[in-house]
Design a protein around this motif. Sequence first.
Motif, mmCIF file in Angstrom:
data_model
loop_
_atom_site.group_PDB
_atom_site.id
_atom_site.type_symbol
_atom_site.label_atom_id
_atom_site.label_comp_id
_atom_site.label_asym_id
_atom_site.label_seq_id
_atom_site.Cartn_x
_atom_site.Cartn_y
_atom_site.Cartn_z
ATOM 1 N N GLN A 193 68.805 51.206 -7.063
ATOM 2 C CA GLN A 193 67.473 50.755 -7.418
ATOM 3 C C GLN A 193 66.473 51.830 -7.014
ATOM 4 O OE1 GLN A 193 68.731 48.113 -4.904
ATOM 5 N NE2 GLN A 193 68.309 49.551 -3.320
ATOM 6 N N TYR A 194 65.244 51.631 -7.430
ATOM 7 C CA TYR A 194 64.175 52.568 -7.122
ATOM 8 C C TYR A 194 63.427 52.065 -5.892
ATOM 9 C CZ TYR A 194 59.841 55.187 -7.703
ATOM 10 O OH TYR A 194 58.766 55.998 -7.492
ATOM 11 N N MET A 195 62.987 52.974 -5.028
ATOM 12 C CA MET A 195 62.223 52.624 -3.833
ATOM 13 C C MET A 195 60.861 53.316 -3.932
ATOM 14 S SD MET A 195 63.304 50.867 -1.066
ATOM 15 C CE MET A 195 64.919 51.316 -0.565
ATOM 16 N N ASP A 196 59.773 52.525 -3.844
ATOM 17 C CA ASP A 196 58.449 53.139 -3.940
ATOM 18 C C ASP A 196 57.995 53.659 -2.571
ATOM 19 O OD1 ASP A 196 57.473 51.009 -2.480
ATOM 20 O OD2 ASP A 196 56.112 50.281 -4.020
ATOM 21 N N LYS A 197 56.746 54.170 -2.513
ATOM 22 C CA LYS A 197 56.236 54.785 -1.277
ATOM 23 C C LYS A 197 56.104 53.798 -0.128
ATOM 24 C CE LYS A 197 53.615 58.267 -3.770
ATOM 25 N NZ LYS A 197 52.298 58.667 -4.256
ATOM 26 N N THR A 198 55.898 52.496 -0.459
ATOM 27 C CA THR A 198 55.752 51.487 0.598
ATOM 28 C C THR A 198 57.084 50.829 0.945
ATOM 29 O OG1 THR A 198 55.230 49.757 -1.002
ATOM 30 C CG2 THR A 198 53.366 50.984 -0.072
ATOM 31 N N GLN A 199 58.186 51.426 0.475
ATOM 32 C CA GLN A 199 59.544 50.937 0.745
ATOM 33 C C GLN A 199 59.814 49.574 0.117
ATOM 34 O OE1 GLN A 199 61.996 52.891 2.289
ATOM 35 N NE2 GLN A 199 60.404 54.391 1.888
ATOM 36 N N THR A 257 57.684 54.832 -13.012
ATOM 37 C CA THR A 257 57.436 55.166 -11.612
ATOM 38 C C THR A 257 56.438 54.147 -11.078
ATOM 39 O OG1 THR A 257 57.725 57.492 -12.184
ATOM 40 C CG2 THR A 257 56.801 57.016 -10.014
ATOM 41 N N PRO A 258 56.938 53.070 -10.449
ATOM 42 C CA PRO A 258 56.036 51.993 -10.020
ATOM 43 C C PRO A 258 55.317 52.295 -8.709
ATOM 44 C CG PRO A 258 58.325 51.241 -10.229
ATOM 45 C CD PRO A 258 58.320 52.719 -10.297
ATOM 46 N N GLU A 259 54.116 51.820 -8.624
ATOM 47 C CA GLU A 259 53.346 51.756 -7.387
ATOM 48 C C GLU A 259 52.696 50.384 -7.354
ATOM 49 O OE1 GLU A 259 53.424 53.762 -4.852
ATOM 50 O OE2 GLU A 259 54.710 55.174 -5.901
ATOM 51 N N SER A 260 52.159 49.998 -6.218
ATOM 52 C CA SER A 260 51.656 48.634 -6.066
ATOM 53 C C SER A 260 50.463 48.319 -6.962
ATOM 54 C CB SER A 260 51.292 48.371 -4.604
ATOM 55 O OG SER A 260 50.303 49.279 -4.183
ATOM 56 N N ASN A 261 49.646 49.329 -7.330
ATOM 57 C CA ASN A 261 48.463 49.018 -8.137
ATOM 58 C C ASN A 261 48.555 49.520 -9.581
ATOM 59 O OD1 ASN A 261 48.346 51.639 -7.361
ATOM 60 N ND2 ASN A 261 46.219 51.616 -6.722
ATOM 61 N N ALA A 262 49.453 50.446 -9.891
ATOM 62 C CA ALA A 262 49.606 50.954 -11.258
ATOM 63 C C ALA A 262 50.994 51.563 -11.410
ATOM 64 C CB ALA A 262 48.533 51.991 -11.569
ATOM 65 N N TRP A 263 51.501 51.568 -12.638
ATOM 66 C CA TRP A 263 52.830 52.126 -12.928
ATOM 67 C C TRP A 263 52.679 53.308 -13.867
ATOM 68 C CZ3 TRP A 263 57.644 48.626 -13.108
ATOM 69 C CH2 TRP A 263 57.586 47.684 -12.083
ATOM 70 N N LYS A 264 53.352 54.395 -13.527
ATOM 71 C CA LYS A 264 53.376 55.557 -14.405
ATOM 72 C C LYS A 264 54.544 55.386 -15.366
ATOM 73 C CE LYS A 264 54.096 59.580 -12.547
ATOM 74 N NZ LYS A 264 53.995 60.908 -11.958
ATOM 75 N N ILE A 265 54.277 55.499 -16.672
ATOM 76 C CA ILE A 265 55.312 55.372 -17.693
ATOM 77 C C ILE A 265 55.399 56.696 -18.448
ATOM 78 C CG2 ILE A 265 56.058 54.138 -19.762
ATOM 79 C CD1 ILE A 265 54.403 51.745 -18.808
#
Length: 197
Positions: A50-56, A83-91
């Motif tokens: 799975q993918y892990m974001d910056k906030t784990q 590339t998910p982040e808590s406030n926006a996702w890069k596609i």
Amino acid sequence: MALITYILIAIPVCLLAIILWLYFNYWKYKRKNHFILLILLFYPVLSYAQYMDKTQCKISFSSHANQAGKLEYTQDGIIYRFTPESNAWKITIKNNTNKNARINWEKGSFIINGKASGISLYPFTSDDPPTDVIKEKSEITRTVTASNLIKGKKVNKIYSKRNLKRNGRTSVNIALPIGIGNKPQFFHIFNFIVTAN
């Protein structure tokens, strides 16, 4: 790219077959603890798929095969990378076909825990999201969020680690209308599960 997909699917399947063969071949492994040992050997394959974001926080596809450390899916010669982040996702959408592809962001959907919303580009602008043309053998990258999360100049989070620890998980679905060449646009739906580490 199809060969890489088959290889990434074949590796876990082969490992599972070997582990099951070892488990059921008990006459060679008569110790009582061997099942626990086999699970511990197989655990790293499960834990990194799975993918892990910056906030784990862990993000994984719920309807497509997961690859270690990335959220990527290929269909009809188009590669979708998230590339998910808590406030926006890069596609990132890469067009490997020999025809132009079109994506209409205005008709796309961002669904969080069953609440449907439109897609807005991030950082937020008052303009409607454009229709992008992805030329053959090229790619585009857009950062998007759910339009119902935008409150004035502030953008609320899609998920937060605190809520994930309380509620367990967040469901995120993204529907992207894509047309290749002269074909009509077809909605590609990506389902994700977000959990706390």
